[in-house]
Design an enzyme around this catalytic site. Structure first.
Site, PDB file in Angstrom:
ATOM      1  N   VAL A 167       0.836  -1.204   0.000  1.00 17.41           N
ATOM      2  CA  VAL A 167       0.000   0.000   0.000  1.00 17.41           C
ATOM      3  C   VAL A 167       0.870   1.254   0.000  1.00 17.41           C
ATOM      4  O   VAL A 167       0.575   2.235  -0.688  1.00 17.41           O
ATOM      5  CB  VAL A 167      -0.939   0.000   1.224  1.00 17.41           C
ATOM      6  CG1 VAL A 167      -1.792   1.251   1.247  1.00 17.41           C
ATOM      7  CG2 VAL A 167      -1.821  -1.243   1.221  1.00 17.41           C
ATOM      8  N   GLU A 168       1.954   1.216   0.767  1.00 14.81           N
ATOM      9  CA  GLU A 168       2.780   2.403   0.943  1.00 14.81           C
ATOM     10  C   GLU A 168       3.637   2.720  -0.283  1.00 14.81           C
ATOM     11  O   GLU A 168       3.730   3.878  -0.691  1.00 14.81           O
ATOM     12  CB  GLU A 168       3.700   2.224   2.164  1.00 14.81           C
ATOM     13  CG  GLU A 168       2.986   2.340   3.502  1.00 14.81           C
ATOM     14  CD  GLU A 168       2.609   3.784   3.817  1.00 14.81           C
ATOM     15  OE1 GLU A 168       3.034   4.693   3.096  1.00 14.81           O
ATOM     16  OE2 GLU A 168       1.883   3.989   4.796  1.00 14.81           O
ATOM     17  N   SER A 169       4.299   1.703  -0.842  1.00 13.06           N
ATOM     18  CA  SER A 169       5.340   1.987  -1.839  1.00 13.06           C
ATOM     19  C   SER A 169       5.438   0.957  -2.942  1.00 13.06           C
ATOM     20  O   SER A 169       6.337   1.057  -3.780  1.00 13.06           O
ATOM     21  CB  SER A 169       6.702   2.057  -1.132  1.00 13.06           C
ATOM     22  OG  SER A 169       7.026   0.769  -0.607  1.00 13.06           O
ATOM     23  N   TYR A 273      -6.977   4.277   2.536  1.00 10.45           N
ATOM     24  CA  TYR A 273      -5.732   3.595   2.901  1.00 10.45           C
ATOM     25  C   TYR A 273      -5.990   2.277   3.644  1.00 10.45           C
ATOM     26  O   TYR A 273      -5.475   1.225   3.256  1.00 10.45           O
ATOM     27  CB  TYR A 273      -4.903   4.548   3.756  1.00 10.45           C
ATOM     28  CG  TYR A 273      -3.601   4.016   4.282  1.00 10.45           C
ATOM     29  CD1 TYR A 273      -2.443   4.111   3.534  1.00 10.45           C
ATOM     30  CD2 TYR A 273      -3.521   3.460   5.556  1.00 10.45           C
ATOM     31  CE1 TYR A 273      -1.222   3.657   4.027  1.00 10.45           C
ATOM     32  CE2 TYR A 273      -2.318   2.996   6.062  1.00 10.45           C
ATOM     33  CZ  TYR A 273      -1.184   3.097   5.289  1.00 10.45           C
ATOM     34  OH  TYR A 273       0.012   2.636   5.788  1.00 10.45           O
TER      35      TYR A 273
END
Length: 561
Positions: A167-169, A273
């Site tokens: 999800v982040e990167s 998110y």
């Protein structure tokens, strides 16, 4: 009204800079606007739009994360891993001894309850419609995922958290967001330092897989404790900050409303998110039932941590390990330059199958031979700062090597300076070379240079050059909120170099060598260009006086000369 593929691509290009994840609250309205624009586009030509956007997510008011696609695949096998024929790979996850696929190991320990609601469904649909995205993620995750799973298990954390870097990167250690968040776990500078990630000229722990994973675990534990064991609150706080989530909870309590995550008034990005992570968890948990081909990762260690005990040139380390420099640096993304940080950490991630060879080779190299050296004779005009820039090192390193207490140097003396073993261009994943690649990537018809002056801001420069603020930052590998330091060279991409440039102009770029007696006005008149344009084209080169031999860039419309 039907829209063309070309028009759609123009729209994508115009909106692209708004599509990356960011923690900045000021982006909420922009993201909402882009979602509305995508929704309108989807309504005009749904079939074509679906090739470029996630229409369902846009209609829900969320934007899918857009991540870099450049991948360095490490061509090594994991420690003790023997690839089995597909028909022999165990499908059962009954016992850890027979788990060959790392995703099965994670799958067997998923515990989060995933609600059946539209927010999760929208994200789930996006991931299911983009299997190539997960294929790219699996390639990036392959060297690191086993290490992360083991760290999570040792800290008794839910294994859903191993999916957070997706999800982040998208598991990119070099990822950098518009909110100044860096690395696989996307830490902003302050939070990174707060949780043990050292950040120096040589090294940024936010991109170090070991340091950032340790920091992420510490931060997630802290947040989980703060929110009394509520993981959804903790995850929301990881994305948008604990203060914002606590404020949302207090507001709901005061209004007599429920305080669960789904009831909180949070930024749009945060509202999407947490569902992204839950969607990934749900897809993985139900992969076998739904016959989803989740890209396999062997359940074996690909990399091991090796303590090298002192500073070492990354090119030398790569040679000792039998790797290309790019392969070694992709595993050790925390190092900004051509060598490890002289003050540590003194560790490298090395492919498990290469560790024995690497450690043996290290014993044959004396500490003084781990770096290349030059013996520099001090001449007039030299200073430690100038020499540090010239040899791509730091003043404190030169002082330490030469046992210097201050900055005093004498003409005619010699000093030792550590230098890179190979040409700087070879270190393609160093901070300098990644910036050079970013700045040289063509984003317009012409490139201008700007040397940052005291007081410059991205906002002022975007107005001066009539370019998008976020694009300007992106062209220079920065976030819009990053400070601009005087002397820094920025690239500005434009499609029109002069306000007077006609649509049918045929432009050519000339390099003019300044002659004795020249003035800017005389040169501008010679080439029939405006003085203000000539100054703007060469802002990075102009001092108080023109010097004979100085090179100036001139854009000339050949149809008017």
């Amino acid at each position: 009204m039907k829209i063309s593929a070309f028009s759609m691509l123009v729209f994508v290009t115009g909106c692209q800079t708004f599509m990356a994840d960011s923690r900045a609250e000021t982006e909420t309205e922009q993201e909402q606007l882009i979602a509305e624009q995508i929704t309108n586009t989807c309504e005009q030509d749904h079939e074509l739009a679906e090739e470029l956007f996630d229409c369902t997510s846009a209609q829900q008011g969320t934007i899918p994360v857009k991540h870099p696609t450049d991948i360095v695949e490490i061509t090594v096998e994991p420690d003790n891993y023997v690839e089995l024929p597909e028909d022999q790979i165990p499908q059962s996850i009954e016992s850890p001894e027979i788990i060959e696929n790392l995703w099965h190991r994670i799958q067997s320990q998923l515990t989060f309850s995933v609600p059946d609601n539209s927010r999760v469904a929208a994200q789930k649909n996006w991931y299911l419609k983009h299997p190539r995205y997960m294929e790219r993620v699996a390639v990036r995750a392959k060297p690191f995922m086993h290490y992360i799973v083991e760290q999570m298990e040792q800290n008794q954390l839910p294994l859903e958290l191993t999916l957070l870097p997706i999800v982040e990167s998208a598991f990119d250690p070099f990822a950098y967001s518009h909110g100044r968040a860096a690395g696989m776990w996307q830490f902003i500078p302050g939070t990174g330092k707060r949780f043990g990630m050292k950040q120096t000229w040589w090294y940024d722990g936010r991109r170090d897989v070991v340091a950032s994973t340790e920091g992420a675990i510490a931060y997630l534990k802290y947040l989980n404790n703060m929110f009394d064991g509520d993981w959804l609150h903790a995850l929301a706080a990881y994305n948008s900050g604990e203060g914002r989530v606590r404020s949302a909870i207090r507001r709901n309590k005061k209004a007599g409303k429920p305080t669960d995550f789904w009831s909180l008034d949070l930024p749009r990005e945060t509202r999407a998110y947490v569902p992204k992570l839950l969607a990934l968890s749900s897809i993985l948990k139900e992969a076998e039932r739904d016959k989803i081909a989740w890209p396999a990762i062997p359940n074996k260690a690909f990399v091991k941590v090796v303590d090298v005990e002192s500073q070492i040139d990354l090119a030398l380390a790569a040679d000792l390990a039998g790797l290309s420099l790019k392969e070694l640096h992709s595993l050790n993304a925390g190092f900004n330059r051509w060598a490890t940080d002289p003050d540590g950490p003194h560790r490298l991630l090395i492919p498990a199958e290469s560790v024995e060879k690497f450690e043996l080779a290290l014993t044959t190299i004396e500490e003084k031979d781990r770096l290349n050296w030059v013996r520099h004779k001090i001449k007039s005009g030299d200073s430690l700062l100038k020499l540090a820039k010239q040899y791509h090192t730091t003043v404190d390193v030169i002082q330490a090597v030469n046992d210097m207490q201050g900055n005093m140097i004498r003409i005619g003396d010699y000093i030792l300076v550590p230098v890179s073993l190979k040409s700087l261009e070879t270190y393609s994943l160093s901070q300098e070379q990644r910036l050079a690649t970013t700045q040289s990537t063509q984003r317009g018809a012409y490139s201008l240079s700007h040397k940052v002056q005291s007081g410059d801001t991205f906002w002022d420069l975007s107005r001066k050059y009539n370019v998008n603020l976020r694009s300007l930052a992106k062209w220079n590998g920065m976030a819009p909120t990053d400070p601009l330091l005087p002397g820094k060279d920025l690239v500005i991409w434009v499609n029109q170099v002069s306000d007077s440039q006609r649509k049918d102009a045929v432009m050519r770029t000339l390099t003019y060598t300044v002659k004795k007696g020249d003035s800017l006005a005389r040169i501008a008149n010679k080439f029939k260009v405006k003085l203000v344009d000539l100054k703007r084209w060469n802002q990075d080169k102009l001092d108080k006086y023109l010097q004979p031999g100085q090179k100036l860039k001139v854009y000339v419309d050949v149809t008017r000369t």
